[in-house]
Design a protein around this motif. Structure first.
Motif, mmCIF file in Angstrom:
data_model
loop_
_atom_site.group_PDB
_atom_site.id
_atom_site.type_symbol
_atom_site.label_atom_id
_atom_site.label_comp_id
_atom_site.label_asym_id
_atom_site.label_seq_id
_atom_site.Cartn_x
_atom_site.Cartn_y
_atom_site.Cartn_z
ATOM 1 N N GLY A 185 45.386 -110.253 33.862
ATOM 2 C CA GLY A 185 45.995 -111.448 34.452
ATOM 3 C C GLY A 185 45.079 -112.655 34.393
ATOM 4 O O GLY A 185 45.353 -113.674 35.047
ATOM 5 N N TYR A 186 44.002 -112.556 33.651
ATOM 6 C CA TYR A 186 43.025 -113.646 33.569
ATOM 7 C C TYR A 186 43.369 -114.526 32.372
ATOM 8 O O TYR A 186 43.567 -114.003 31.258
ATOM 9 C CB TYR A 186 41.616 -113.067 33.446
ATOM 10 C CG TYR A 186 40.511 -114.093 33.549
ATOM 11 C CD1 TYR A 186 40.213 -114.687 34.786
ATOM 12 C CD2 TYR A 186 39.780 -114.464 32.435
ATOM 13 C CE1 TYR A 186 39.197 -115.617 34.884
ATOM 14 C CE2 TYR A 186 38.758 -115.400 32.527
ATOM 15 C CZ TYR A 186 38.468 -115.977 33.759
ATOM 16 O OH TYR A 186 37.452 -116.901 33.853
ATOM 17 N N PRO A 187 43.429 -115.827 32.558
ATOM 18 C CA PRO A 187 43.882 -116.700 31.463
ATOM 19 C C PRO A 187 42.837 -116.968 30.389
ATOM 20 O O PRO A 187 43.151 -117.484 29.323
ATOM 21 C CB PRO A 187 44.255 -117.992 32.194
ATOM 22 C CG PRO A 187 43.361 -118.018 33.398
ATOM 23 C CD PRO A 187 43.217 -116.579 33.825
ATOM 24 N N ARG A 191 34.552 -112.986 27.573
ATOM 25 C CA ARG A 191 33.227 -113.574 27.635
ATOM 26 C C ARG A 191 33.137 -114.636 28.722
ATOM 27 O O ARG A 191 32.167 -114.708 29.481
ATOM 28 C CB ARG A 191 32.885 -114.173 26.270
ATOM 29 C CG ARG A 191 31.491 -114.801 26.146
ATOM 30 C CD ARG A 191 30.417 -113.728 26.106
ATOM 31 N NE ARG A 191 29.866 -113.462 27.437
ATOM 32 C CZ ARG A 191 29.027 -112.460 27.715
ATOM 33 N NH1 ARG A 191 28.681 -111.604 26.757
ATOM 34 N NH2 ARG A 191 28.557 -112.287 28.915
ATOM 35 N N GLU A 192 34.200 -115.457 28.817
ATOM 36 C CA GLU A 192 34.226 -116.502 29.836
ATOM 37 C C GLU A 192 34.283 -115.894 31.246
ATOM 38 O O GLU A 192 33.639 -116.385 32.179
ATOM 39 C CB GLU A 192 35.419 -117.425 29.604
ATOM 40 C CG GLU A 192 35.264 -118.306 28.360
ATOM 41 C CD GLU A 192 36.515 -119.115 28.075
ATOM 42 O OE1 GLU A 192 36.376 -120.303 27.745
ATOM 43 O OE2 GLU A 192 37.631 -118.544 28.186
ATOM 44 N N ALA A 197 31.659 -114.692 36.358
ATOM 45 C CA ALA A 197 31.381 -113.687 37.389
ATOM 46 C C ALA A 197 29.902 -113.350 37.463
ATOM 47 O O ALA A 197 29.472 -112.652 38.399
ATOM 48 C CB ALA A 197 32.186 -112.430 37.108
ATOM 49 N N GLY A 198 29.122 -113.826 36.510
ATOM 50 C CA GLY A 198 27.681 -113.543 36.500
ATOM 51 C C GLY A 198 27.357 -112.102 36.154
ATOM 52 O O GLY A 198 26.363 -111.548 36.637
ATOM 53 N N VAL A 199 28.208 -111.494 35.334
ATOM 54 C CA VAL A 199 28.010 -110.090 34.953
ATOM 55 C C VAL A 199 27.217 -110.023 33.647
ATOM 56 O O VAL A 199 27.570 -110.676 32.659
ATOM 57 C CB VAL A 199 29.362 -109.369 34.778
ATOM 58 C CG1 VAL A 199 29.130 -107.934 34.300
ATOM 59 C CG2 VAL A 199 30.145 -109.399 36.066
ATOM 60 N N GLU A 200 26.155 -109.234 33.654
ATOM 61 C CA GLU A 200 25.373 -108.988 32.448
ATOM 62 C C GLU A 200 25.670 -107.578 31.947
ATOM 63 O O GLU A 200 25.523 -106.608 32.694
ATOM 64 C CB GLU A 200 23.879 -109.145 32.721
ATOM 65 C CG GLU A 200 23.448 -110.568 33.011
ATOM 66 C CD GLU A 200 21.938 -110.678 33.176
ATOM 67 O OE1 GLU A 200 21.278 -109.615 33.314
ATOM 68 O OE2 GLU A 200 21.411 -111.799 33.175
ATOM 69 N N THR A 201 26.071 -107.468 30.733
ATOM 70 C CA THR A 201 26.401 -106.163 30.146
ATOM 71 C C THR A 201 25.139 -105.518 29.570
ATOM 72 O O THR A 201 24.087 -106.148 29.448
ATOM 73 C CB THR A 201 27.438 -106.312 29.031
ATOM 74 O OG1 THR A 201 26.867 -107.089 27.967
ATOM 75 C CG2 THR A 201 28.690 -107.011 29.550
ATOM 76 N N ASP A 202 25.266 -104.228 29.229
ATOM 77 C CA ASP A 202 24.146 -103.533 28.584
ATOM 78 C C ASP A 202 23.748 -104.244 27.291
ATOM 79 O O ASP A 202 22.563 -104.356 26.956
ATOM 80 C CB ASP A 202 24.540 -102.083 28.263
ATOM 81 C CG ASP A 202 24.717 -101.259 29.537
ATOM 82 O OD1 ASP A 202 24.175 -101.681 30.581
ATOM 83 O OD2 ASP A 202 25.371 -100.205 29.460
#
Length: 212
Positions: A185-187, A191-192, A197-202
């Motif tokens: 449901g996110y427009p 990546r955006e 959200a300030g999420v850093e992936t592996d």
């Protein structure tokens, strides 16, 4: 050879020695490099020798052929011919034997030249001895160390690692499922969303999930 005879004596000796027919061009080609005779001088010398009867001359079309006067050679009877044939056969056999010996010597020489010298072998042995000495020293140091890991400790560490890797995979899967559900449901793009959200992936941290 004197300058006066223009090479006539040399040419006469050459024809008598070879005892086969030659044209003036042949003689010039065969003698010019070694003796520096000019072609004109060779032609004149051979014509003079033929005129004096010291060599024989035959004309074939436009070409003249010169050869030694056969009268100066003694007759050869059948016995002499057989002796010559026998001598030729013996020399041929000797030549074959010498050729084979030369090939064997060449092979031995090639083998010897490709083998290391005594000095090189001694140096290599010394290098190997030093290398073995270093390995023994390292081995003794390892044997005398007091901080060896026991099999029980090793097994415990491996089990803990497996547990942490499984937990890592589990949490990574849960986080991925949650992010995918939000993105339905996110427009904007994934990546955006991660940036907002300030999420850093592996992958952002260049962390690679170990295999179990």
């Amino acid at each position: 050879m004197s300058k006066k005879d223009n090479g006539a004596s040399l040419i006469l000796a050459y024809l008598n020695e070879r005892n086969r027919p030659y044209s003036a061009q042949d003689v010039f080609t065969n003698l010019q490099k070694q003796h520096g005779l000019g072609k004109t001088a060779v032609v004149k010398a051979m014509e003079l020798l033929a005129l004096e009867g010291k060599i024989k001359e035959k004309t074939y079309g436009k070409q003249k052929i010169y050869f030694a006067d056969q009268a100066r050679f003694k007759d050869v009877n059948d016995a002499d011919l057989k002796a010559m044939d026998s001598q030729i056969s013996g020399l041929t056999t000797e030549l074959q034997s010498l050729t084979q010996s030369c090939r064997q010597l060449e092979a031995e020489m090639k083998e010897l030249t490709s083998s290391p010298t005594t000095e090189e072998v001694i140096a290599e042995i010394q290098e190997l001895k030093e290398e073995c000495s270093d390995h023994r020293a390292r081995l003794e140091k390892i044997k005398s160390a007091t901080n060896h890991v026991t099999p029980e400790e090793k097994e415990k560490v491996c089990k803990e690692r497996d547990l942490y890797v499984k937990e890592w995979k589990k949490r990574k899967r849960l986080a991925s499922d949650m992010i995918n559900a939000i993105l339905e449901g996110y427009p904007k793009s994934k990546r955006e969303f991660l940036d907002e959200a300030g999420v850093e992936t592996d992958e952002d941290c260049k962390a690679v999930l170990p295999s179990t």
